[in-house]
Design a protein around this motif. Structure first.
Motif, PDB file in Angstrom:
ATOM      1  N   ASP A 284       0.836  -1.203   0.000  1.00  0.00           N
ATOM      2  CA  ASP A 284       0.000   0.000   0.000  1.00  0.00           C
ATOM      3  C   ASP A 284       0.872   1.256   0.000  1.00  0.00           C
ATOM      4  OD1 ASP A 284      -2.830  -1.145   0.442  1.00  0.00           O
ATOM      5  OD2 ASP A 284      -1.694  -2.070   2.045  1.00  0.00           O
ATOM      6  N   VAL A 285       1.902   1.253   0.837  1.00  0.00           N
ATOM      7  CA  VAL A 285       2.789   2.422   0.936  1.00  0.00           C
ATOM      8  C   VAL A 285       3.575   2.594  -0.353  1.00  0.00           C
ATOM      9  CG1 VAL A 285       4.798   3.357   2.139  1.00  0.00           C
ATOM     10  CG2 VAL A 285       2.939   2.314   3.440  1.00  0.00           C
ATOM     11  N   MET A 286       4.125   1.505  -0.897  1.00  0.00           N
ATOM     12  CA  MET A 286       4.916   1.604  -2.125  1.00  0.00           C
ATOM     13  C   MET A 286       4.073   2.120  -3.285  1.00  0.00           C
ATOM     14  SD  MET A 286       7.305  -1.838  -1.853  1.00  0.00           S
ATOM     15  CE  MET A 286       8.180  -1.498  -3.391  1.00  0.00           C
ATOM     16  N   HIS A 287       2.885   1.584  -3.458  1.00  0.00           N
ATOM     17  CA  HIS A 287       2.011   2.027  -4.551  1.00  0.00           C
ATOM     18  C   HIS A 287       1.584   3.479  -4.364  1.00  0.00           C
ATOM     19  CE1 HIS A 287       1.133  -1.193  -7.401  1.00  0.00           C
ATOM     20  NE2 HIS A 287       1.246  -2.056  -6.398  1.00  0.00           N
ATOM     21  N   THR A 288       1.285   3.877  -3.140  1.00  0.00           N
ATOM     22  CA  THR A 288       0.839   5.247  -2.888  1.00  0.00           C
ATOM     23  C   THR A 288       1.924   6.250  -3.260  1.00  0.00           C
ATOM     24  OG1 THR A 288      -0.640   4.524  -1.106  1.00  0.00           O
ATOM     25  CG2 THR A 288      -0.003   6.844  -1.128  1.00  0.00           C
ATOM     26  N   ILE A 289       3.154   5.981  -2.850  1.00  0.00           N
ATOM     27  CA  ILE A 289       4.254   6.886  -3.180  1.00  0.00           C
ATOM     28  C   ILE A 289       4.549   6.853  -4.674  1.00  0.00           C
ATOM     29  CG2 ILE A 289       6.718   7.288  -2.863  1.00  0.00           C
ATOM     30  CD1 ILE A 289       6.383   6.364   0.024  1.00  0.00           C
ATOM     31  N   HIS A 290       4.595   5.662  -5.258  1.00  0.00           N
ATOM     32  CA  HIS A 290       4.924   5.509  -6.676  1.00  0.00           C
ATOM     33  C   HIS A 290       3.865   6.162  -7.568  1.00  0.00           C
ATOM     34  CE1 HIS A 290       6.603   3.560 -10.251  1.00  0.00           C
ATOM     35  NE2 HIS A 290       5.364   3.223 -10.583  1.00  0.00           N
ATOM     36  N   GLN A 291       2.612   6.049  -7.188  1.00  0.00           N
ATOM     37  CA  GLN A 291       1.527   6.488  -8.061  1.00  0.00           C
ATOM     38  C   GLN A 291       1.203   7.971  -7.883  1.00  0.00           C
ATOM     39  OE1 GLN A 291      -1.212   3.250  -8.645  1.00  0.00           O
ATOM     40  NE2 GLN A 291      -2.954   4.636  -8.740  1.00  0.00           N
ATOM     41  N   LYS A 304      13.385   4.524   2.104  1.00  0.00           N
ATOM     42  CA  LYS A 304      13.062   4.762   3.508  1.00  0.00           C
ATOM     43  C   LYS A 304      12.976   6.259   3.803  1.00  0.00           C
ATOM     44  CE  LYS A 304      15.196   0.531   5.369  1.00  0.00           C
ATOM     45  NZ  LYS A 304      16.188   0.006   6.337  1.00  0.00           N
ATOM     46  N   GLU A 305      13.957   7.025   3.311  1.00  0.00           N
ATOM     47  CA  GLU A 305      13.949   8.466   3.540  1.00  0.00           C
ATOM     48  C   GLU A 305      12.728   9.123   2.900  1.00  0.00           C
ATOM     49  OE1 GLU A 305      17.601  10.084   2.158  1.00  0.00           O
ATOM     50  OE2 GLU A 305      18.859   8.935   3.546  1.00  0.00           O
ATOM     51  N   MET A 306      12.419   8.696   1.683  1.00  0.00           N
ATOM     52  CA  MET A 306      11.274   9.254   0.981  1.00  0.00           C
ATOM     53  C   MET A 306       9.976   8.938   1.725  1.00  0.00           C
ATOM     54  SD  MET A 306      10.002   8.387  -2.892  1.00  0.00           S
ATOM     55  CE  MET A 306      11.565   8.939  -3.574  1.00  0.00           C
ATOM     56  N   THR A 307       9.855   7.710   2.197  1.00  0.00           N
ATOM     57  CA  THR A 307       8.628   7.293   2.880  1.00  0.00           C
ATOM     58  C   THR A 307       8.416   8.065   4.169  1.00  0.00           C
ATOM     59  OG1 THR A 307       8.835   5.066   1.957  1.00  0.00           O
ATOM     60  CG2 THR A 307       7.391   5.326   3.864  1.00  0.00           C
ATOM     61  N   THR A 308       9.470   8.232   4.960  1.00  0.00           N
ATOM     62  CA  THR A 308       9.316   8.955   6.221  1.00  0.00           C
ATOM     63  C   THR A 308       9.093  10.442   5.991  1.00  0.00           C
ATOM     64  OG1 THR A 308      11.741   9.047   6.382  1.00  0.00           O
ATOM     65  CG2 THR A 308      10.615   7.310   7.611  1.00  0.00           C
ATOM     66  N   CYS A 309       9.524  10.971   4.844  1.00  0.00           N
ATOM     67  CA  CYS A 309       9.203  12.367   4.515  1.00  0.00           C
ATOM     68  C   CYS A 309       7.721  12.516   4.169  1.00  0.00           C
ATOM     69  CB  CYS A 309      10.065  12.852   3.349  1.00  0.00           C
ATOM     70  SG  CYS A 309      11.772  13.182   3.775  1.00  0.00           S
ATOM     71  N   VAL A 310       7.188  11.545   3.433  1.00  0.00           N
ATOM     72  CA  VAL A 310       5.772  11.606   3.045  1.00  0.00           C
ATOM     73  C   VAL A 310       4.874  11.242   4.220  1.00  0.00           C
ATOM     74  CG1 VAL A 310       4.021  10.658   1.492  1.00  0.00           C
ATOM     75  CG2 VAL A 310       6.327  11.107   0.640  1.00  0.00           C
ATOM     76  N   PHE A 311       5.190  10.135   4.891  1.00  0.00           N
ATOM     77  CA  PHE A 311       4.390   9.665   6.025  1.00  0.00           C
ATOM     78  C   PHE A 311       5.306   9.539   7.247  1.00  0.00           C
ATOM     79  CE2 PHE A 311       2.297   7.565   2.296  1.00  0.00           C
ATOM     80  CZ  PHE A 311       1.152   8.347   2.310  1.00  0.00           C
TER      81      PHE A 311
END
Length: 598
Positions: A284-291, A304-311
């Motif tokens: 869910d997290v990968m698709h949300t960021i990618h899309q 990891k850095e990108m994900t924690t910046c977004v969420f």
């Protein structure tokens, strides 16, 4: 609440309000497929490292489409001691905004489509009424295109100071256009002139020529019908021209926001910085960021850095249910079974009510694999497990908030399905190292010779050398015997955040964000969930409870349980098992018990 393209704009303020008021969110997604190459079993091998799992999912899963997104916002009502929910079920589809918009390609997996169809999924709402979206790069490019068009438009930007260079093959066409406009300007009774449809390049030449030749007195715009585009020229004074340009600009901005579409919801969730809860949520997290943000990076650490910046704060309920103190009392961590188990002793299902104007879900009807419903029951599971942790305190807490320190050890750790000894992807630090003592049980015919066994194990060692440096062969009876011995000694662990449980120790001010929760032990090859091997030990207590008013920084809804409430025998036994050893002054605080292996 069901949201499609036709009612997205009118309901967007309700979505923003729900995000602004919520204490936390639960999310879920439905996809057009899972794997475009290997089987799901191969895609989620038990021997994967976090790096290998990320690369597999990035390569084989990101070409599928997330076409239904569930969002459920939870807010605690202090006066009535209940959670108020606002659920949204979004249908999402990358419909091209214009001829210059991205034309997204995606793939489908027949088994996934067949499964969703069997669950009553309405694909017409996706393909006919899905909400469009753009990622950040696509949005930037589209805005640049709008700015370029405005610079060419009549009266917009700097006017052309010199004649435009017109190609030889277009001079006759431009001369004819100028002739028509000159005749139009001589006729006072006529206010508008429609030019014949032409190519995009010819329209660009017309705009540039008229901007130089007629800087004032006319307004030029392009109108689009179902089949073609043509230029319309109007006689206007300067004030009217500016008014029309402003209206055109506002319309273009509105159309651009419509094209960004559902991405605006994801941006609002990210900007809130609030806790986002999911179940087995890595995909869910990968698709949300990618899309909705940008293509996933190649490097895992960048992801990891990108994900924690977004969420900034994520919590996976499947990981939570697979961890002590829940592991021993929850046998099945699939979402549907977990929701059922958390209604039984020793858990207490939360009191939940839908907000006015929002439809309510009935868990008895089990609307599984509708993203909005799955997000809803994911939130319920989180509340039940968080409140159970509160019940282990003394005095107990009936409601643990989304900002409580009790749940901080579960932040930003995403469950890795089927991995034998690395249960999660750690978004805030190094991942656990693979355990060296993988066990393979082999049954073989009695008539086999020793040479046959050597040949079998040699082939196995060659094919699995990337996972281990050495191998040990033993009989099954020896293996069972050693496992029985290891069960005699249980390991305990404690988090730095729970050292404050000891009321006699001084309180250290300032935030305490525990990014080292569940890190690997210092001994290579012996993975444990204890943050510090020195804190592991056999702990036994008979009477003392766990207590600390400072344990939760903002647990505003924490109320003691009613006096005289009777606990089930199993709950009493578990509380005794998870209690402290010795006095509060000379023993480290211990809340959870974690075995050697998962």
């Amino acid at each position: 609440m069901e949201i499609i393209r036709s009612n997205f704009k009118i309901n967007l303020p309700k979505v923003y309000q729900a995000i602004e008021e919520a204490d936390f969110f639960a999310i879920d997604g439905e996809f057009s497929g899972i794997s475009d190459g290997p089987s799901v079993t191969a895609l989620t091998s038990g021997f994967d490292t976090p790096e290998e799992r990320y690369q597999k999912l990035k390569k084989h899963s990101m070409d599928f489409l997330l076409f239904q997104f569930g969002l459920c916002a939870f807010k605690y009502d202090h006066a009535n001691s209940k959670h108020v929910t606002k659920s949204f079920n979004f249908y999402v589809f990358p419909k091209p905004f214009s001829r210059s918009s991205p034309d997204v390609k995606f793939v489908c997996q027949s088994s996934s489509i067949d499964f969703l169809a069997s669950q009553g999924f309405d694909f017409n709402k996706v393909f006919c009424s899905g909400i469009p979206y753009l990622n950040q790069e696509e949005e930037r490019q589209l805005r640049e295109q709008f700015d370029e068009k405005r610079s060419q438009a009549n009266g917009a930007g700097a006017l052309t100071k010199c004649p435009v260079t017109i190609p030889e093959d277009q001079k006759k066409f431009i001369d004819q256009v100028i002739e028509k406009i000159e005749g139009f300007l001589q006729r006072e009774e006529k206010r508008t002139l429609e030019l014949n449809p032409c190519t995009g390049f010819q329209r660009k030449l017309i705009y540039q020529t008229l901007s130089w030749k007629y800087p004032k007195g006319i307004h030029v715009e392009t109108l689009e019908t179902d089949k073609e585009r043509h230029i319309v020229i109007s006689k206007v004074d300067e004030e009217e021209r500016k008014r029309r340009e402003q209206e055109k600009y506002a319309k273009e901005q509105e159309e651009l926001n419509d094209a960004v579409g559902f991405s605006r919801v994801i941006h609002a969730i990210a900007n809130s910085g609030k806790l986002v809860v999911g179940h087995n949520m890595l995909l869910d997290v990968m698709h949300t960021i990618h899309q909705f943000y940008c293509p996933l990076p190649v490097d895992l650490n960048e992801f990891k850095e990108m994900t924690t910046c977004v969420f900034p704060r994520l919590l996976d309920t499947k990981l939570m249910a697979s961890t002590q103190p829940f592991k021993d009392i929850i046998n099945n961590t699939s979402l549907a079974e977990l929701e059922k188990r958390l209604k039984e002793t020793p858990f207490d299902p939360p009191k939940v009510e839908s907000a006015e104007g929002f439809p309510s879900y009935d868990t008895a009807s089990e609307q599984l694999h509708e993203a909005g419903y799955d997000a809803y029951i994911t939130g319920l599971c989180f509340i039940s497990m968080a409140n159970y942790l509160g019940s282990l305190l003394s005095p107990p807490k009936t409601c643990v908030s989304a900002r409580s320190k009790l749940i901080e050890p579960f932040f930003n750790k995403l469950f890795l399905m089927r991995v034998m000894d690395i249960p999660y992807l750690n978004l805030e630090g190094p991942d656990l190292q693979p355990k060296r003592d993988h066990v393979l049980h082999v049954t073989f015919p009695k008539e086999w010779k020793t040479s046959d066994l050597y040949q079998l194990f040699s082939a196995f060692a060659v094919n699995t050398s990337k996972y281990a440096e050495s191998y040990r062969i033993q009989t099954y009876a020896e293996y069972v015997g050693k496992k029985q011995e290891s069960k005699q000694v249980k390991r305990k662990w404690t988090e730095d955040s729970w050292k404050e449980v000891d009321r006699k120790r001084p309180h250290v001010p300032g935030p305490c964000y525990h990014t080292n929760s569940f890190t690997a032990a210092g001994i290579v090859g012996k993975r444990t969930l204890s943050p510090d091997p020195r804190e592991a030990g056999v702990v036994d207590r008979e009477s003392e409870g766990i207590s600390d008013p400072e344990l939760e920084q903002t647990d505003y809804c924490a109320d003691p349980l009613p006096e005289g409430r009777k606990k089930a025998k199993k709950l009493k036994r578990m509380k005794k098992e998870f209690s402290l050893a010795g006095s509060a002054s000379d023993s480290p605080a211990v809340l959870f018990e974690v075995p050697d292996t998962w």
